[in-house]
Enzyme design. Sequence first.
Site, short mmCIF file in Angstrom:
data_model
loop_
_atom_site.label_atom_id
_atom_site.label_comp_id
_atom_site.label_asym_id
_atom_site.label_seq_id
_atom_site.Cartn_x
_atom_site.Cartn_y
_atom_site.Cartn_z
N GLY A 34 97.10 90.13 66.23
CA GLY A 34 97.41 90.34 64.82
C GLY A 34 98.83 89.97 64.42
O GLY A 34 99.15 89.94 63.25
N CYS A 246 65.18 80.21 52.79
CA CYS A 246 64.63 80.78 54.02
C CYS A 246 64.20 82.23 53.85
O CYS A 246 63.62 82.83 54.74
CB CYS A 246 65.64 80.68 55.16
SG CYS A 246 67.00 81.86 55.05
N CYS A 274 70.35 79.02 57.96
CA CYS A 274 69.26 78.86 57.01
C CYS A 274 68.24 77.83 57.54
O CYS A 274 67.03 78.08 57.57
CB CYS A 274 69.83 78.41 55.68
SG CYS A 274 68.71 78.60 54.29
#
Lengths: 284, 257
Positions: A34, A246, A274
């Site tokens: 981070g 889909c 998809c």
Amino acid sequence: MNAEAMPGYNYAYLDEQTKGMIRRAILKAVAIPGYQVPFGSREMPLPYGWGTGGIQITASIIGPDDVLKVIDQGADDTTNAVSIRSFFARTAQVATTTTTEEATVIQTRHRIPEAPLKSGQILVYQVPIPEPLRFMEPSESETRTMHALEEYGVMHVKLYEDIAEHGRIATSYNYPVKVEDRYIMCPSPIPKFDNPKMDNCQALQLFGAGREKRIYAIPPHTRVKSLDFEDHPFEIQSWDEACSICGSRKSFLDEIITDDHGGRMFVCSDSDFCARRVREQEGT
Amino acid sequence: MDAELLRVTGLTRYYGNRVGCRDVSFSLWPGEVLAIVGESGSGKSTLLSLLSGHLMPTRGEVSYRDRDGRWLSLAELSEADRRRLQRTDLGVVHQNPRDGLRMRVSAGGNIGERLMALGQRHYGRIRGSGLDWMERVELDPGRIDEHPSAFSGGMQQRLQIARNLVTSPRLVFMDEPTSGLDVSVQARLLDLLRHLVSSLGLAVVLVTHDLAVARILAHRMMVMRGGEVVETGLSDQVLDDPCHPYTQLLVSSILQA
């Protein structure tokens, strides 16, 4: 290395010294999850804002055995994704794919793939503004001090403002997270829908900001918590509609305007996810 | 009587060869209001920055006694501890509210910031404190979601005071808190300050060039000139019976209404 492919250019475009410098920055970033590590960002054959940070990271970590996938807003077939993919196909002679599971390196802008990432994969994010405190505190020296001393109260001021104005936390992308209970980090402009995928992820996540010259990282199996209030807990987007292609109700949907008469449809933003669902449905 | 809250010894700050302030020593007790008066360039603001830990002295020491009775030297604290102290026990009210407020954040967010910095994570309670403090500084709680830029100068100053007092500090530094305001607004703000100081038992170090403000608010007074303290004493005593020629000049230059 294949010098014939791009005469006059080093493998994967960047020279070896630059790659070494970027790898050192990546190692430091992985060691301090981070934390934003400064690096000497190079000019790339790509405008700022199109992924110069991500492309430099990818160039530094990619090798001939890698399989590269590039997505932009979840899709493999948008201009930026196609260009970056062909850039590395030419300069690094890597195999490319659109299938999330097959890729070893995935460079992304604005999304995390729907398919769970595996150990051994690396997700490279393109980051426009790496400093989460920037909008509250314009001074860079002050934000660095605030990171060093963990003075993160202002991040909640931002969320407070959201609730005061909209009645809920309306921030829907680039939603700030706390990494391993220490650094507050910009997840780059991914939808907050994707934030939970960063938590305890098996893949290595690298973030590159080319213009701002910062690299940061989330190593595998790292805690990533989205900021919230006790009485306004973090929640992700949901849709009343299913994907019109889909039929998925679990994926992140894009709203697409189809005509001038208010016609619209919702489709998966992850084109690979998809398409595979459609193939599976046709197969059965 | 309680022990002192603040102890200042031989405080000196040079800017290169020039004197910011020199050899200032005094003590401050809980609940006491000390005014630092003097003309522009006399070292008032330098002294205030030294006292609040925003500037490091060339020589001398500022010690603060915390809630547990320990003496802390501001210069020897780590940056993290000093900044924590500044957020919790100390407060600074700036002359220009723009220096002390976040202008792009609503009034409620401004008041709540210190609470969130201390780790409060309950929106409802933070907002409750905001509403409560708006009322206590005589701002309309219905305007809690407005930005400070929508407020008048006097209201911004009240908001700045609320933002500081929300963590119940023990010592507040005020740099000319009323100087940008017109007379009637000034009077109401002074009234409010006097009320808050006495009801919260707040110690205040007040920098002002306005002797009338000092007289109304301060128990004690320090007169500065050329970076040095030339006279110190109870406010009424200093104003009614000034000893140092400079103080006499200051007092006699007040326009008689």
